[in-house]
Design an enzyme around this catalytic site. Structure first.
Site, PDB file in Angstrom:
ATOM      1  N   ASP A 240       0.854  -1.188   0.000  1.00  0.00           N
ATOM      2  CA  ASP A 240       0.000   0.000   0.000  1.00  0.00           C
ATOM      3  C   ASP A 240       0.894   1.244   0.000  1.00  0.00           C
ATOM      4  O   ASP A 240       2.118   1.126   0.064  1.00  0.00           O
ATOM      5  CB  ASP A 240      -0.943   0.007   1.214  1.00  0.00           C
ATOM      6  CG  ASP A 240      -0.190  -0.215   2.517  1.00  0.00           C
ATOM      7  OD1 ASP A 240       0.976   0.225   2.613  1.00  0.00           O
ATOM      8  OD2 ASP A 240      -0.744  -0.820   3.435  1.00  0.00           O
TER       9      ASP A 240
ATOM     10  N   ASP B 278       1.803   5.150   1.506  1.00  0.00           N
ATOM     11  CA  ASP B 278       1.656   6.118   2.587  1.00  0.00           C
ATOM     12  C   ASP B 278       2.254   7.438   2.141  1.00  0.00           C
ATOM     13  O   ASP B 278       3.283   7.464   1.459  1.00  0.00           O
ATOM     14  CB  ASP B 278       2.397   5.629   3.836  1.00  0.00           C
ATOM     15  CG  ASP B 278       1.889   4.288   4.305  1.00  0.00           C
ATOM     16  OD1 ASP B 278       0.815   4.245   4.907  1.00  0.00           O
ATOM     17  OD2 ASP B 278       2.558   3.263   4.039  1.00  0.00           O
TER      18      ASP B 278
ATOM     19  N   ASP C 209       9.437   4.188  12.844  1.00  0.00           N
ATOM     20  CA  ASP C 209       9.963   3.046  13.602  1.00  0.00           C
ATOM     21  C   ASP C 209      11.372   2.618  13.169  1.00  0.00           C
ATOM     22  O   ASP C 209      12.322   2.659  13.954  1.00  0.00           O
ATOM     23  CB  ASP C 209       8.976   1.864  13.601  1.00  0.00           C
ATOM     24  CG  ASP C 209       8.406   1.510  12.244  1.00  0.00           C
ATOM     25  OD1 ASP C 209       8.843   2.101  11.234  1.00  0.00           O
ATOM     26  OD2 ASP C 209       7.522   0.629  12.171  1.00  0.00           O
TER      27      ASP C 209
HETATM   28  P1  ATP Z   1       3.631  -2.418   4.930  1.00  0.00           P
HETATM   29  O1  ATP Z   1       2.563  -1.427   4.524  1.00  0.00           O
HETATM   30  O2  ATP Z   1       4.329  -3.069   3.812  1.00  0.00           O
HETATM   31  O3  ATP Z   1       3.163  -3.377   5.973  1.00  0.00           O
HETATM   32  P2  ATP Z   1       4.843  -0.073   6.057  1.00  0.00           P
HETATM   33  O4  ATP Z   1       6.252   0.191   6.486  1.00  0.00           O
HETATM   34  O5  ATP Z   1       4.289   0.804   4.994  1.00  0.00           O
HETATM   35  O6  ATP Z   1       4.790  -1.590   5.659  1.00  0.00           O
HETATM   36  P3  ATP Z   1       2.617   0.790   7.618  1.00  0.00           P
HETATM   37  O7  ATP Z   1       1.983   0.123   8.788  1.00  0.00           O
HETATM   38  O8  ATP Z   1       1.834   0.969   6.380  1.00  0.00           O
HETATM   39  O9  ATP Z   1       3.959  -0.001   7.345  1.00  0.00           O
HETATM   40  O10 ATP Z   1       3.124   2.196   8.141  1.00  0.00           O
HETATM   41  C1  ATP Z   1       3.627   3.204   7.273  1.00  0.00           C
HETATM   42  C2  ATP Z   1       4.809   3.882   7.908  1.00  0.00           C
HETATM   43  O11 ATP Z   1       4.414   4.527   9.109  1.00  0.00           O
HETATM   44  C3  ATP Z   1       5.941   2.948   8.313  1.00  0.00           C
HETATM   45  O12 ATP Z   1       6.794   2.663   7.248  1.00  0.00           O
HETATM   46  C4  ATP Z   1       6.612   3.749   9.399  1.00  0.00           C
HETATM   47  O13 ATP Z   1       7.415   4.753   8.845  1.00  0.00           O
HETATM   48  C5  ATP Z   1       5.435   4.418  10.082  1.00  0.00           C
HETATM   49  N1  ATP Z   1       4.922   3.609  11.212  1.00  0.00           N
HETATM   50  C6  ATP Z   1       3.930   2.700  11.164  1.00  0.00           C
HETATM   51  N2  ATP Z   1       3.707   2.160  12.368  1.00  0.00           N
HETATM   52  C7  ATP Z   1       4.585   2.737  13.214  1.00  0.00           C
HETATM   53  C8  ATP Z   1       4.846   2.621  14.601  1.00  0.00           C
HETATM   54  N3  ATP Z   1       4.162   1.771  15.362  1.00  0.00           N
HETATM   55  N4  ATP Z   1       5.819   3.408  15.129  1.00  0.00           N
HETATM   56  C9  ATP Z   1       6.500   4.290  14.353  1.00  0.00           C
HETATM   57  N5  ATP Z   1       6.299   4.434  13.055  1.00  0.00           N
HETATM   58  C10 ATP Z   1       5.355   3.684  12.471  1.00  0.00           C
HETATM   59 MG    MG Z   2       2.299   0.841   4.269  1.00  0.00          MG
END
Ligand code: ATP
Ligand code: MG
Length: 452
Positions: free
Chosen positions: A76, A78, A158
């Site tokens: 997805d 962001d 994170d």
């Molecule tokens: P995927 O969507 O492939 O699972 P993602 O890294 O995009 O991985 P998301 O949950 O969509 O994960 O979150 C988007 C972004 O927001 C992350 O890449 C990170 O930068 C930030 N993020 C998400 N959750 C947290 C958290 N619990 N603490 C700090 N930053 C976070």
């Molecule tokens: Mg994501």
């Protein structure tokens, strides 16, 4: 990551230094191979462009940049911006929905795709407002809605590899935390002081496992070190959030590795306390779980669908058996005791990860069909094959058979039966059904008591 940078980030997070001191490493177009069109980022780029045209700062960030740099397809997209949620709402209007209390953000819809847009987060020392910033006695962030600048946003994320920003205007990658280097070294590293960051949000420990397994990255020594000792913090996370995380953990195509790591780091017991080997003492239960994880990954690898409720049915099969056997030992007949055991097993699990109603129904059906699979009479067997949950129940039966829990050959019999034509089905049923008088020896009358 250089020690100097780590020290600076730690100090900034604690509110000790002005964030202006953090310098970005800008990787210009041509020096990285993030390709927004290959990554299917069209709608996300539209969002960024709409925001920038309206005068805001906006970037792609997180998993989509990370995966794009690794030539993988992002799950997805962001977007990160300095526009506040209400401003985003005003700009995108009907296509935009604001969600979340702990972490407020905007969902922008394009047909079936949802782009997640978050406002730059800042340091909590900058706020005394409880709606924006609130922390529990354990140091956990209950509200993370303090807004800030791009560099502040980067270090509130994170992992370093999740804190890379892509700017469509000039195709540049912006990196405040050496995430680009970590991507190249395939290293997963939490930003700042690991223990503090896990305390702020214990779910980050699960994310560490998920990303290291999914990306096949090595978790840095410092990021790994506090996990075991902080694992109990997961007990403070609401069951609904843990349910969502469990979905992501097991549905990403690397469930086998994730489960192995969850056990290794003592995290599994906070998600599935009754499924870990120490508690799940029903014979074969541990092997059944591992087998189900492998099957899940194999199905995902070939693009087949996965029913998460099935995985729950397997994970909780051992605990269910222990309840069921105990209730029967207490003298409750098999059918009502199965119902009670199901109730207890699901209630116990729901204390840790919520189980949505639609899952409860499916799990229950898969379990209830197991005793019915022991009967190989033609009519009930034909009806069973037509049951909506037959396939899942049969899959569980195969796992039980491997665990030597079923009469030998039962799984194979169902494999043949479901594919056979009606005549062949009759023949198969006949092999296992003896005429009534042969099957049950006639009851002998008790000899009359001698008259005294
Ligand atoms: P995927 O969507 O492939 O699972 P993602 O890294 O995009 O991985 P998301 O949950 O969509 O994960 O979150 C988007 C972004 O927001 C992350 O890449 C990170 O930068 C930030 N993020 C998400 N959750 C947290 C958290 N619990 N603490 C700090 N930053 C976070
Ligand atoms: Mg994501």
């Amino acid at each position: 990551m250089p020690k100097r940078l780590i020290k600076k980030i730690k100090s900034i997070i604690k509110g000790g230094e002005g964030s202006k001191q953090l310098r970005a490493n800008v990787i210009p177009d041509g020096q990285h191979h993030f390709n927004s069109s290959a990554s299917n980022a069209t709608n996300a780029i539209k969002v960024v462009n709409t925001l920038t045209k309206a005068g805001y700062e906006a970037y792609l960030v997180g998993g989509c940049v990370r995966d794009g740099l690794l030539d993988q397809h992002p799950k997805d997209f962001d977007v990160s911006t300095d526009a506040h949620p209400d401003e985003i709402k005003a700009l995108f209007n009907r296509n935009c929905r604001l969600i979340g209390r702990r972490f407020r953000l905007a969902h922008i819809r394009y047909g079936r795709e949802i782009i997640e847009v978050a406002t730059f987060r800042g340091h909590h020392s900058n706020s005394a407002n409880k709606q924006q910033s609130s922390t529990s006695d354990h140091g956990m962030l209950l509200r993370d809605n303090v807004y800030g600048t791009l560099d502040e946003d980067a270090i509130r994320r994170d992992f370093t590899v999740n804190a890379l920003y892509y700017r469509p205007a000039d195709n540049a990658i912006i990196d405040y935390v050496n995430g680009y280097e970590d991507i190249q070294n395939r290293c997963l590293r939490i930003i700042g002081d690991p223990e503090l960051r896990y305390k702020e949000d214990p779910v980050r420990m699960l994310r560490a496992i998920r990303f290291s397994a999914k990306l096949d990255f090595t978790l840095s020594k410092e990021s790994e070190a506090p996990i075991q000792s902080q694992s109990q913090l997961l007990g403070l996370i609401p069951a609904a959030r843990l349910f969502d995380e469990v979905q992501k953990l097991f549905m990403g195509g690397v469930a086998t590795e994730v489960w192995r790591q969850l056990l290794h780091y003592d995290l599994a017991q906070w998600l599935f306390p009754y499924s870990v080997p120490a508690k799940n003492t029903h014979p074969g239960a541990t092997a059944m779980i591992e087998h189900a994880m492998v099957n899940t990954d194999n199905r995902i690898a070939i693009g087949k669908s996965i029913n998460p409720a099935f995985l729950y049915a397997v994970m909780l099969w051992g605990p269910l058996q222990l309840h069921w056997e105990k209730l029967q030992r207490d003298g409750i007949p098999p059918v009502p005791s199965l119902q009670q055991a199901i109730q207890r097993t699901l209630q116990n699990q729901a204390q840790h990860t919520t189980i949505p109603k639609r899952f409860v129904t499916t799990i229950r059906e898969i379990w209830e069909l197991q005793p019915r699979l022991n009967r190989r009479h033609i009519k009930p067997a034909q009806q069973l094959v037509e049951h909506q949950r037959f396939r899942a129940a049969y899959d569980l039966l195969l796992l039980r058979e491997e665990a030597e829990e079923t009469p030998p050959g039962l799984g194979e019999w169902w494999t043949e039966f479901q594919e056979a034509d009606p005549d062949a089905q009759k023949a198969l049923a006949a092999e296992h059904t003896q005429p009534r008088n042969k099957r049950r020896p006639a009851r002998r009358r008790r000899p009359a008591k001698p008259k005294t």
